[in-house]
Design a protein around this motif. Sequence first.
Motif: not given
Length: 211
Positions: A22-45
Amino acid sequence: KAESRVPERAAVFDKVVLVLIAVPVVMSFIAALAPPTAKDTLLYHFAVPKAYIAQGSSSFIEGNIASYLALGNEMHVVWAMLLGGFVNARAAEAAAGAAMWMFFPLLFAAVFGWAREIGISRRWSLIAVLMIASVPTAYHVAASAYIDLALALYVALAVYTLSRWWRTLENGWLILIAIFLGAALSAKLTSLVVVAAFGLIVLLRVRKAKD
């Protein structure tokens, strides 16, 4: 069905494994709701779906080579952004991140269900899920709205249906294989390697059945 008919009392070890999952699932969900910072996400996804929404179609985006690539998962982003856009632009991005994050728990459910179906105990099935949840890259992909976990889910489901077809030779399983491989191709064109491998396996099985 077998899981619900044979309830097992969860031991302390099982609960610890569940918490670790549950720890990585919950933490990744919180991060997924935050403003995007990953390169491919900003440039493409996220960028390509935003452009699609702005121009009102999925036609070619001038100057963006990424618009030539597979877009199956990005179309999930389009629908999520359209729904979140009823609130504001930030909600649209959060909805898109949540939509892509959903493939993380779905992959866990597929792995757990498959393990239980072939007779593995609940404890070892949970450990199989933990092996995926503990991979740092898996967390990063889920938190960054990348498409690789969706690709992993589609390929895993295709392998599952291939194993069922191998035993039964029913055409219905071949249709499901085609659907899952098509979904994998829509996520990433490198799935062609998987399609080629599946084709060889199908030919070998058909030859064996013919003999």
